[in-house]
Design a protein around this motif. Structure first.
Motif, short mmCIF file in Angstrom:
data_model
loop_
_atom_site.label_atom_id
_atom_site.label_comp_id
_atom_site.label_asym_id
_atom_site.label_seq_id
_atom_site.Cartn_x
_atom_site.Cartn_y
_atom_site.Cartn_z
N LEU A 124 -7.61 -7.04 0.69
CA LEU A 124 -7.00 -5.90 1.37
C LEU A 124 -5.96 -6.42 2.36
O LEU A 124 -6.09 -7.53 2.89
N CYS A 156 0.82 -1.22 0.00
CA CYS A 156 0.00 0.00 0.00
C CYS A 156 0.85 1.27 0.00
O CYS A 156 0.33 2.36 -0.28
N TYR A 210 -12.55 -9.77 -1.40
CA TYR A 210 -12.33 -8.39 -0.99
C TYR A 210 -10.88 -8.26 -0.56
O TYR A 210 -10.57 -8.18 0.63
N GLN A 230 -12.86 0.54 4.20
CA GLN A 230 -11.73 0.98 3.37
C GLN A 230 -11.55 2.48 3.54
O GLN A 230 -12.53 3.23 3.64
N ASP A 268 -5.04 -12.52 -0.19
CA ASP A 268 -5.60 -12.08 -1.46
C ASP A 268 -5.88 -13.22 -2.44
O ASP A 268 -6.50 -12.98 -3.48
#
Length: 439
Positions: A294, A42, A292, A323, A277
């Motif tokens: 993350l 990220c 989903y 999120q 993931d």
């Protein structure tokens, strides 16, 4: 016990550390197809934009740390190409290893659709440290025209950071608006911010292919509406689970390739687990497994998987779809279900929206926060919420995520005992003020 983990990032290493702590006799081998362990995916947009000075800042622990400090056989450049669940082995080029228990934490990879001339130089995705290094090298020191394909969270983060680095940035999006996981009423604020910051928006564009020069470098993007000149392209249209190596096994996969797991992170095959993931996530609000991907989910699922693999039973309690990300000076946050998602499920629902100061209205530092709440029309149970503003967004989103986790109603929101002092809040929190506006 011989444990093998496929994947050396969030889910895989969260599991590995639980095995280290809970099983003193654990024999742990981690097979990572790349060269980097436990890095902050990220943070990559902020590195390519210069906000973060070095990739070293993004690496929490390297392979040597796991080997020396924790006794884990942490291997790099070991891509698993086959799993034999009958013989209980995993194999790749030059290796075949037996396991007692296996965790698949192979993550996901960016999707690049089958567009014409998609192999031209100058077309990139952003998921790994090597991806970011290629983009940084291509950007160089001169101003470039960079086209970001995709207006979701990654696309917006990349666009923001490149614009801040003084590049000319264009976002190409096939949908009619950016940030499709926000309701239109909220996404309009994102559009306004993008335009104010000089980002060129091209919406309702279907990509056909790319044009290039004689050296094979991209020079333009052809869509159903026009051709856009560009120096660099970054594709951010979603990810796909890294599970192709499981296609010939009896491990159950979803239509998109995600591994189906239960609440203990177990697959349908004994002694085979999956997390992160590459796996599904249980969604509490609709009582259904979703995909989903993350980092927060990957870390939680990896921890749960590791505990269960060594006999410490723990249930993954699921997600509510929370999120948050930054877009220039705005924080964009959502949790629960959007209006579109609620309509797809078929729940009767209502919405309420407000524009309020994030602290006491008379306090000099107050900033506007936009709030939108969705709730069940018959029961009043909260179904979701969206928040956009410069300050106070994260606090309200996290409070609502907690309410969603516990199935609270709009009236319950009103009755929460939240902190109050003029520099921090109004006597009625903006979330509560919004809940009170319901019909």
């Amino acid at each position: 016990m011989k444990y093998i983990i496929i994947g050396g990032d969030a889910a895989g290493m969260s599991a590995a550390m639980q095995l280290v702590r809970k099983d003193a006799q654990a024999d742990i081998t981690v097979l990572e197809r790349g060269e980097h362990y436990s890095y902050a995916q990220c943070g990559l947009p902020y590195w390519i934009g210069g906000e973060i000075e070095s990739d070293r800042k993004l690496i929490a622990r390297d392979a040597d740390t796991y080997r020396i400090k924790h006794g884990i056989d942490a291997r790099i450049n070991h891509e698993v190409k086959a799993v034999d669940t009958k013989q209980k082995t995993v194999s790749g080029d030059g290796f075949c290893l037996a396991y007692d228990k296996l965790l698949i934490a192979s993550g996901a990879s960016p999707v690049i659709p089958d567009w014409e001339n998609g192999d031209l130089k100058g077309i990139y995705t952003l998921k790994t440290i090597p991806d970011a290094k290629k983009i940084i090298a291509a950007l160089g020191t001169e101003k470039k025209t960079v086209t970001v394909i995709g207006g979701g969270s990654i696309g917006l983060e990349v666009a923001e950071n490149l614009a801040k680095a003084n590049h000319h940035v264009r976002i190409l999006e096939r949908a009619k608006r950016l940030a499709m996981n926000f309701d239109k009423e909220m996404a309009d604020y994102i559009h306004e911010k993008a335009i104010d910051e000089g980002i060129e928006l091209e919406l309702n564009h279907e990509i056909i292919g790319f044009s290039g020069d004689k050296d094979g470098h991209v020079t333009g993007i052809r869509t159903n509406l026009t051709e856009c000149p560009t120096d660099i392209v970054i594709v951010a249209v979603g990810v796909r689970p890294n599970t192709d190596f499981l296609r010939n096994t009896d491990i159950h996969l979803n239509n998109n390739g995600a591994i189906r797991v239960n609440r203990y992170m177990e697959t349908n095959v004994p002694d085979v687990y999956a997390a992160g993931d590459c796996a599904t996530q249980y969604h509490r609000l609709i009582n259904k497994d979703m995909y989903y991907p993350l980092g927060t989910h990957a870390n939680k699922q990896g921890r749960i998987a590791g505990l269960n693999m060594c006999g410490n039973t723990r249930v993954f309690m699921g997600i509510v779809g929370t999120q948050i990300y930054q877009f220039f000076d705005l924080a964009l946050a959502r949790t629960g279900l959007s209006s579109r998602e609620i309509e797809e499920i078929g729940y009767p629902y209502k919405c309420v929206q407000a524009k309020l100061p994030h602290v006491a209205g008379y306090y000099p530092t107050n900033e506007t926060i936009h709030i939108r709440l969705q709730f069940h029309a018959e029961t009043g149970v909260v179904l979701g919420g969206q928040f956009i503003g410069t300050k106070g967004v994260d606090k309200r989103c996290d409070v609502l995520a907690t309410a969603l986790y516990h199935g609270m109603t709009m009236q319950d929101l009103e009755e929460l005992d939240l902190g109050y002092s003029p520099p921090f809040n109004s006597v009625w929190d903006p979330l509560q003020q919004t809940a009170r506006r319901r019909p």
